[in-house]
Design a protein around this motif. Structure first.
Motif, PDB file in Angstrom:
ATOM      1  N   GLY A  41       0.299 -12.556  11.124  1.00 55.87           N
ATOM      2  CA  GLY A  41       1.286 -11.786  11.870  1.00 55.87           C
ATOM      3  C   GLY A  41       0.826 -10.363  12.090  1.00 55.87           C
ATOM      4  O   GLY A  41      -0.372 -10.065  12.076  1.00 55.87           O
ATOM      5  N   TYR A  42       1.792  -9.526  12.302  1.00 57.90           N
ATOM      6  CA  TYR A  42       1.560  -8.096  12.498  1.00 57.90           C
ATOM      7  C   TYR A  42       2.902  -7.450  12.180  1.00 57.90           C
ATOM      8  O   TYR A  42       3.956  -7.988  12.551  1.00 57.90           O
ATOM      9  N   TRP A  43       2.841  -6.310  11.518  1.00 62.58           N
ATOM     10  CA  TRP A  43       4.089  -5.750  10.982  1.00 62.58           C
ATOM     11  C   TRP A  43       5.161  -5.543  12.051  1.00 62.58           C
ATOM     12  O   TRP A  43       6.340  -5.782  11.812  1.00 62.58           O
ATOM     13  N   ARG A  44       4.743  -5.147  13.267  1.00 61.77           N
ATOM     14  CA  ARG A  44       5.745  -4.853  14.299  1.00 61.77           C
ATOM     15  C   ARG A  44       6.034  -6.033  15.207  1.00 61.77           C
ATOM     16  O   ARG A  44       6.830  -5.898  16.142  1.00 61.77           O
ATOM     17  N   SER A  45       5.417  -7.168  14.960  1.00 63.97           N
ATOM     18  CA  SER A  45       5.691  -8.340  15.792  1.00 63.97           C
ATOM     19  C   SER A  45       7.100  -8.868  15.492  1.00 63.97           C
ATOM     20  O   SER A  45       7.405  -9.255  14.358  1.00 63.97           O
ATOM     21  N   GLY A  46       7.923  -8.910  16.520  1.00 63.78           N
ATOM     22  CA  GLY A  46       9.281  -9.437  16.336  1.00 63.78           C
ATOM     23  C   GLY A  46       9.274 -10.911  15.982  1.00 63.78           C
ATOM     24  O   GLY A  46      10.097 -11.381  15.187  1.00 63.78           O
ATOM     25  N   ALA A  47       8.323 -11.655  16.564  1.00 62.01           N
ATOM     26  CA  ALA A  47       8.282 -13.098  16.296  1.00 62.01           C
ATOM     27  C   ALA A  47       7.839 -13.365  14.855  1.00 62.01           C
ATOM     28  O   ALA A  47       8.362 -14.270  14.194  1.00 62.01           O
ATOM     29  N   ALA A  48       6.887 -12.562  14.354  1.00 61.36           N
ATOM     30  CA  ALA A  48       6.486 -12.707  12.947  1.00 61.36           C
ATOM     31  C   ALA A  48       7.623 -12.268  12.015  1.00 61.36           C
ATOM     32  O   ALA A  48       7.835 -12.871  10.948  1.00 61.36           O
ATOM     33  N   TYR A  49       8.336 -11.232  12.408  1.00 56.12           N
ATOM     34  CA  TYR A  49       9.482 -10.714  11.626  1.00 56.12           C
ATOM     35  C   TYR A  49      10.533 -11.826  11.439  1.00 56.12           C
ATOM     36  O   TYR A  49      11.088 -11.991  10.358  1.00 56.12           O
ATOM     37  N   ARG A  50      10.763 -12.632  12.492  1.00 59.37           N
ATOM     38  CA  ARG A  50      11.713 -13.759  12.362  1.00 59.37           C
ATOM     39  C   ARG A  50      11.311 -14.684  11.227  1.00 59.37           C
ATOM     40  O   ARG A  50      12.128 -15.116  10.421  1.00 59.37           O
ATOM     41  N   VAL A  51      10.006 -15.000  11.216  1.00 62.14           N
ATOM     42  CA  VAL A  51       9.512 -15.947  10.205  1.00 62.14           C
ATOM     43  C   VAL A  51       9.571 -15.311   8.822  1.00 62.14           C
ATOM     44  O   VAL A  51       9.939 -15.977   7.843  1.00 62.14           O
ATOM     45  N   ARG A  52       9.234 -14.018   8.717  1.00 64.32           N
ATOM     46  CA  ARG A  52       9.304 -13.352   7.399  1.00 64.32           C
ATOM     47  C   ARG A  52      10.723 -13.402   6.860  1.00 64.32           C
ATOM     48  O   ARG A  52      10.934 -13.600   5.660  1.00 64.32           O
ATOM     49  N   ILE A  53      11.717 -13.213   7.730  1.00 61.23           N
ATOM     50  CA  ILE A  53      13.108 -13.262   7.262  1.00 61.23           C
ATOM     51  C   ILE A  53      13.426 -14.645   6.704  1.00 61.23           C
ATOM     52  O   ILE A  53      13.990 -14.781   5.611  1.00 61.23           O
ATOM     53  N   ALA A  54      13.071 -15.684   7.458  1.00 58.69           N
ATOM     54  CA  ALA A  54      13.384 -17.049   7.004  1.00 58.69           C
ATOM     55  C   ALA A  54      12.669 -17.366   5.690  1.00 58.69           C
ATOM     56  O   ALA A  54      13.261 -17.966   4.780  1.00 58.69           O
ATOM     57  N   LEU A  55      11.402 -16.959   5.570  1.00 57.94           N
ATOM     58  CA  LEU A  55      10.661 -17.196   4.323  1.00 57.94           C
ATOM     59  C   LEU A  55      11.354 -16.486   3.163  1.00 57.94           C
ATOM     60  O   LEU A  55      11.503 -17.062   2.068  1.00 57.94           O
ATOM     61  N   ALA A  56      11.788 -15.249   3.399  1.00 56.51           N
ATOM     62  CA  ALA A  56      12.443 -14.491   2.327  1.00 56.51           C
ATOM     63  C   ALA A  56      13.791 -15.104   1.962  1.00 56.51           C
ATOM     64  O   ALA A  56      14.144 -15.214   0.784  1.00 56.51           O
ATOM     65  N   LEU A  57      14.567 -15.517   2.980  1.00 53.22           N
ATOM     66  CA  LEU A  57      15.877 -16.122   2.697  1.00 53.22           C
ATOM     67  C   LEU A  57      15.715 -17.395   1.868  1.00 53.22           C
ATOM     68  O   LEU A  57      16.539 -17.704   1.011  1.00 53.22           O
ATOM     69  N   LYS A  58      14.650 -18.131   2.144  1.00 53.81           N
ATOM     70  CA  LYS A  58      14.430 -19.393   1.432  1.00 53.81           C
ATOM     71  C   LYS A  58      13.639 -19.195   0.139  1.00 53.81           C
ATOM     72  O   LYS A  58      13.362 -20.163  -0.579  1.00 53.81           O
ATOM     73  N   GLY A  59      13.240 -17.959  -0.140  1.00 56.57           N
ATOM     74  CA  GLY A  59      12.548 -17.664  -1.394  1.00 56.57           C
ATOM     75  C   GLY A  59      11.166 -18.275  -1.482  1.00 56.57           C
ATOM     76  O   GLY A  59      10.697 -18.646  -2.567  1.00 56.57           O
ATOM     77  N   ILE A  60      10.484 -18.382  -0.353  1.00 50.86           N
ATOM     78  CA  ILE A  60       9.154 -18.993  -0.315  1.00 50.86           C
ATOM     79  C   ILE A  60       8.086 -17.898  -0.426  1.00 50.86           C
ATOM     80  O   ILE A  60       8.100 -16.930   0.343  1.00 50.86           O
ATOM     81  N   ALA A  61       7.159 -18.082  -1.371  1.00 50.47           N
ATOM     82  CA  ALA A  61       6.058 -17.115  -1.531  1.00 50.47           C
ATOM     83  C   ALA A  61       4.992 -17.390  -0.480  1.00 50.47           C
ATOM     84  O   ALA A  61       4.741 -18.545  -0.136  1.00 50.47           O
ATOM     85  N   TYR A  62       4.366 -16.336   0.011  1.00 52.18           N
ATOM     86  CA  TYR A  62       3.325 -16.509   1.026  1.00 52.18           C
ATOM     87  C   TYR A  62       2.411 -15.299   1.028  1.00 52.18           C
ATOM     88  O   TYR A  62       2.776 -14.229   0.533  1.00 52.18           O
ATOM     89  N   GLU A  63       1.212 -15.502   1.583  1.00 55.40           N
ATOM     90  CA  GLU A  63       0.297 -14.377   1.805  1.00 55.40           C
ATOM     91  C   GLU A  63       0.370 -13.988   3.277  1.00 55.40           C
ATOM     92  O   GLU A  63       0.767 -14.794   4.104  1.00 55.40           O
ATOM     93  N   GLN A  64      -0.080 -12.765   3.560  1.00 51.99           N
ATOM     94  CA  GLN A  64      -0.094 -12.335   4.960  1.00 51.99           C
ATOM     95  C   GLN A  64      -1.510 -11.967   5.393  1.00 51.99           C
ATOM     96  O   GLN A  64      -2.250 -11.343   4.631  1.00 51.99           O
ATOM     97  N   VAL A  65      -1.855 -12.352   6.605  1.00 52.26           N
ATOM     98  CA  VAL A  65      -3.085 -11.882   7.253  1.00 52.26           C
ATOM     99  C   VAL A  65      -2.638 -11.179   8.528  1.00 52.26           C
ATOM    100  O   VAL A  65      -1.871 -11.741   9.318  1.00 52.26           O
ATOM    101  N   THR A  66      -3.102  -9.937   8.679  1.00 42.90           N
ATOM    102  CA  THR A  66      -2.649  -9.161   9.829  1.00 42.90           C
ATOM    103  C   THR A  66      -3.647  -9.227  10.987  1.00 42.90           C
ATOM    104  O   THR A  66      -4.861  -9.314  10.777  1.00 42.90           O
ATOM    105  N   HIS A  67      -3.114  -9.215  12.190  1.00 41.19           N
ATOM    106  CA  HIS A  67      -3.919  -9.193  13.422  1.00 41.19           C
ATOM    107  C   HIS A  67      -3.360  -8.042  14.259  1.00 41.19           C
ATOM    108  O   HIS A  67      -2.237  -8.136  14.778  1.00 41.19           O
TER     109      HIS A  67
END
Ligand SMILES: N[C@@H](CCC(=O)N[C@@H](CS)C(=O)NCC(=O)O)C(=O)O
Length: 210
Positions: A5-31
């Motif tokens: 993702g990318y910190w300011r990407s709105g589409a990536a932000y959607r996914v980060r919210i869902a991952l956080a709501l569901k309590g799923i751990a993940y790594e990030q690679v930025t582009h």
């Protein structure tokens, strides 16, 4: 799981919210979208569209944030981000699609760059373009949220509608779009972004922010 993702990407932000709501751990690679890193051959090998996000999960690469949100919901059903009744689910998906299909594509980076580079729009015209399409979508969402919201965009718990709406309002605030005509929408957004999961997903809290 790895979220590309990318910190300011709105589409990536959607996914980060869902991952956080569901309590799923993940790594990030930025582009870095500012340097067109998402268009590199290496990244296109993961996502042929050259757009973020992409989610590496279960040995596959998932693309398109609405599809990723649906996959997360199916793979990790609790807490649910869709209501139970089929009609209610459709209403939530319609709210999410208003953002993901009808607002965001018109305001995306490559569209804005084309308007500037190929059609000669100046900064004021770009701002008016952004505000026009966000305003159209938000006006419809204001009615839908007044009809279906009970604290959140739909009902009294977060759904994929909130996952899409909060990043879109973040973008609206960046582009100084007037949000005062949408009090129900903003009440739902303020309620959602007070939650720790939404806060953890905020662009400013990401490792690549800056
Ligand atoms: N419909 C896609 C949209 C993805 C998308 O447009 N991502 C933007 C960032 S929010 C992007 O990568 N833009 C790069 C570009 O426009 O070149 C999704 O929801 O995943």
């Amino acid at each position: 799981m790895i979220l590309h993702g990318y910190w300011r990407s709105g589409a990536a932000y959607r996914v980060r919210i869902a991952l956080a709501l569901k309590g799923i751990a993940y790594e990030q690679v930025t582009h870095d979208l500012r340097t067109d890193a998402q268009a590199s051959d290496a990244y296109r090998a993961l996502n042929p569209q050259g757009l973020v996000p992409a989610l590496e999960a279960d040995g596959d690469v998932l693309t398109q944030s609405p599809a990723i949100l649906e996959w997360l919901e199916e793979r990790y059903p609790s807490p649910a981000l869709l209501p139970e009744a089929a009609t209610d689910r459709t209403v939530v998906r319609a709210m999410a699609a208003t953002v993901a299909c009808d607002i965001h594509p018109l305001n995306n980076l490559r569209v804005v760059q084309a308007l500037q580079r190929d059609f000669g729009l100046d900064a004021a015209a770009v701002q008016a373009w952004m505000a026009r399409w966000m305003g159209d979508g938000f006006a419809a969402l204001e009615v839908m949220i007044a009809r279906h919201g009970r604290g959140f965009a739909f009902g009294d718990t977060p759904t994929i509608a909130d996952c899409c709406l909060v990043p879109q309002v973040y973008s609206a605030e960046r582009f100084a779009v007037d949000l005062t005509p949408y009090p129900q929408l903003m009440a739902a957004v303020d309620r959602a972004r007070a939650l720790p999961a939404f806060q953890a997903a905020h662009p400013d809290r990401q490792p690549d922010a800056g």
